[in-house]
Write a protein that holds these residues in place. Sequence first.
Motif, short mmCIF file in Angstrom:
data_model
loop_
_atom_site.label_atom_id
_atom_site.label_comp_id
_atom_site.label_asym_id
_atom_site.label_seq_id
_atom_site.Cartn_x
_atom_site.Cartn_y
_atom_site.Cartn_z
N VAL A 272 0.06 48.48 31.21
CA VAL A 272 0.61 49.66 31.88
C VAL A 272 -0.23 49.92 33.12
O VAL A 272 -1.47 50.00 33.03
CB VAL A 272 0.60 50.89 30.96
N VAL A 273 0.42 50.03 34.26
CA VAL A 273 -0.28 50.15 35.55
C VAL A 273 0.14 51.44 36.24
O VAL A 273 1.33 51.75 36.33
CB VAL A 273 0.02 48.94 36.46
N LEU A 290 3.84 42.38 40.16
CA LEU A 290 3.50 42.42 38.73
C LEU A 290 4.69 42.07 37.86
O LEU A 290 4.56 41.38 36.84
CB LEU A 290 2.96 43.81 38.35
N LYS A 291 5.87 42.54 38.24
CA LYS A 291 7.07 42.21 37.48
C LYS A 291 7.40 40.72 37.60
O LYS A 291 7.89 40.11 36.64
CB LYS A 291 8.25 43.06 37.98
N LYS A 292 7.11 40.14 38.75
CA LYS A 292 7.31 38.70 38.93
C LYS A 292 6.40 37.91 37.99
O LYS A 292 6.78 36.87 37.45
CB LYS A 292 7.03 38.30 40.38
N VAL A 293 5.20 38.43 37.80
CA VAL A 293 4.19 37.73 37.00
C VAL A 293 4.35 37.99 35.51
O VAL A 293 4.32 37.08 34.69
CB VAL A 293 2.77 38.12 37.45
N PHE A 294 4.54 39.27 35.13
CA PHE A 294 4.51 39.64 33.72
C PHE A 294 5.86 40.07 33.14
O PHE A 294 5.96 40.30 31.93
CB PHE A 294 3.50 40.79 33.51
N VAL A 298 5.00 44.29 31.54
CA VAL A 298 4.23 45.22 32.36
C VAL A 298 5.09 46.44 32.65
O VAL A 298 6.30 46.34 32.86
CB VAL A 298 3.75 44.57 33.69
N HIS A 299 4.46 47.61 32.64
CA HIS A 299 5.16 48.87 32.85
C HIS A 299 4.43 49.62 33.97
O HIS A 299 3.24 49.94 33.81
CB HIS A 299 5.17 49.70 31.56
N ILE A 356 10.45 50.10 38.09
CA ILE A 356 9.35 50.94 37.62
C ILE A 356 9.78 51.76 36.41
O ILE A 356 10.96 52.07 36.23
CB ILE A 356 8.80 51.86 38.73
N SER A 357 8.81 52.12 35.60
CA SER A 357 9.09 52.84 34.36
C SER A 357 9.18 54.34 34.55
O SER A 357 9.79 55.04 33.74
CB SER A 357 8.02 52.52 33.31
#
Length: 445
Positions: A272-273, A290-294, A298-299, A356-357
Motif C-alpha cells: 500500500v503506497v 507501480l501498477k505496471k510492476v505489481f 499494489v494499492h 488508484i484505490s
Amino acid sequence: MIAGKPIDKWIEEYPLIKELVETKEVFWINRNSQDQTKDNVAVGIEEIKEAETRLHRFSPFIKASFPETESSNGLIESPLVDIELMKNRLEDTYDCRIKGNLLLKCDNELPIAGSIKARGGIYEVLKHAEKLAIENKKLSITDDYSKMSSKEFKEFFSDYSIAVGSTGNLGLSIGIISAELGFNVTVHMSHDAKEWKKELLREKGVKVVEHASDFSKAVEKGREECLKSDTCYFIDDENSKDLFIGYAVAAFRLKKQLDRMKIHVDENHPLVVYLPCGVGGGPGGVAYGLKKVFGENVHCFFAEPTHSPSMLLGLMTDKHDQISVQDFGIDNRTAADGLAVGRPSRFVGQIVKKLISGVYTVDDDELFKMLALLVDCENIQLEPSALAGMYGPVQLSKTDDVSLVKLNNSLASGTQLVWATGGSLVPEKIMVEDYKKGKTLLHSL
C-alpha cells in the motif's frame, strides 16, 4: 453554477462534497478501481524503459555536474528505509494500529532538487536537451554525455529557453538542471510558493516571475509567455507526458530496492503506497508505474490538504479539470505549498481514475505534528507537504469500509509505504520553525 449545476445538486449527487466544502478530513474510496494498466495505451511500458535508458545515458553528465551524485555514479535515486519507530509513535499519537511494515521512500533526499520533482522535472529537461543536441549534430546517443557539461554546450543551450509554472518544487528541479545546462530558464511562481525557493532559484541564475494568483494561473501565464518565442520550450505540469514518464521510472527502481530488502509483494503480501498529490503528475506517474510492476497487488492512495482537494473532486465527479476547489468556495490555502493546486490535471486524472484505490485529505495541523514526530523518532526532516503521505496508514487503519476489509486483513503480512516528496533543501531556520510549530500542536493534545 458549477459545470452546469448548482452546488446543492452537486452535494445531492456526491454527499462527500459537503464535507470537502467544510474542509473536513475525508477518506474517499474509489469504487471504480481496477487494474487496467495492461489496456491503458496512454503510456506504454517501452516508453518507461526508454526513459530509464535515457537517464543512464545522462548519468556521466549528472556525475560531472553535480558532485553529490558521485557515490551513485550519476544516478538520481533515493533510499528506502524502515521507520518502525515512527510507526509506533503514530499508533500512540493517533490511537490506532498500523498493520505490516512501514517504510519511507526518501525522495526528500533525491540529489540536485531534494524532492520527487527531481524525477519528472529533470527527466523532461534532459530529454529536451538531448533532442536539441542531436538535431543540431552536436551529440550522438553513443557519446559520453559528460561532454554536455562543457562550455561549448552551455553556449549552445544559451540560445534556447525553458519555462514552467510551479508552486515551488517543480520550479526548483527544472530551474536548477536547466541553468546547469546553460538554458535561459524562467519559473512562474504562484503566490503559495515559499520565499526561500524563489531565492534559491535566483541564486542559480533563474528568472523568477511571481504571480498573485494560484498554480493554474502561473501555469497559464508561463505558457502564454513561452508561446511568444520559437526557441522557448514550456514544461506543462498540467499536461505533460514526459513528466509523467519520468516519475513512472521510480516504480522499477523501487522493485529492486524491495527485492534487496527481501520484501515480497503478492496477493498475500500487498503493498500500500501513499502519495502526496498536487496537480497529479508525480503521484500519477509513480502510481502508474507501480501498477505496471505489481498489478493488483499494489494499492495507491493520493493525499491532499483539506483546503486543496482538487484531484479528489476531479476523480469523484469525473470532471477533472472542468471544476476547481474555488468553484465550491474552498480557498486553496495550505502550508503544503507543493499541494496547493485548485484544478487537477485532466491528463493524469483520465489515466489513473481506475488505477488508484482512493484519496484522503489531511488538515495542515496534522502535517506539522507528524513533521515533529518524524524528527524526534527517526531524525528525518521533511517539508510539510511531504508529510501528507504519512497520514495514510493512520487513515486506513481507522476506515471500516467493507471494500477494504480484505486489504486490511492481509496487511498484517504486507507493507505500507509512505512517499516522502521533499525536504532536504529547506533552510534550517524554516525547518526549526516548522518543528516548533509541530511540537506546540502535539503538546496541546
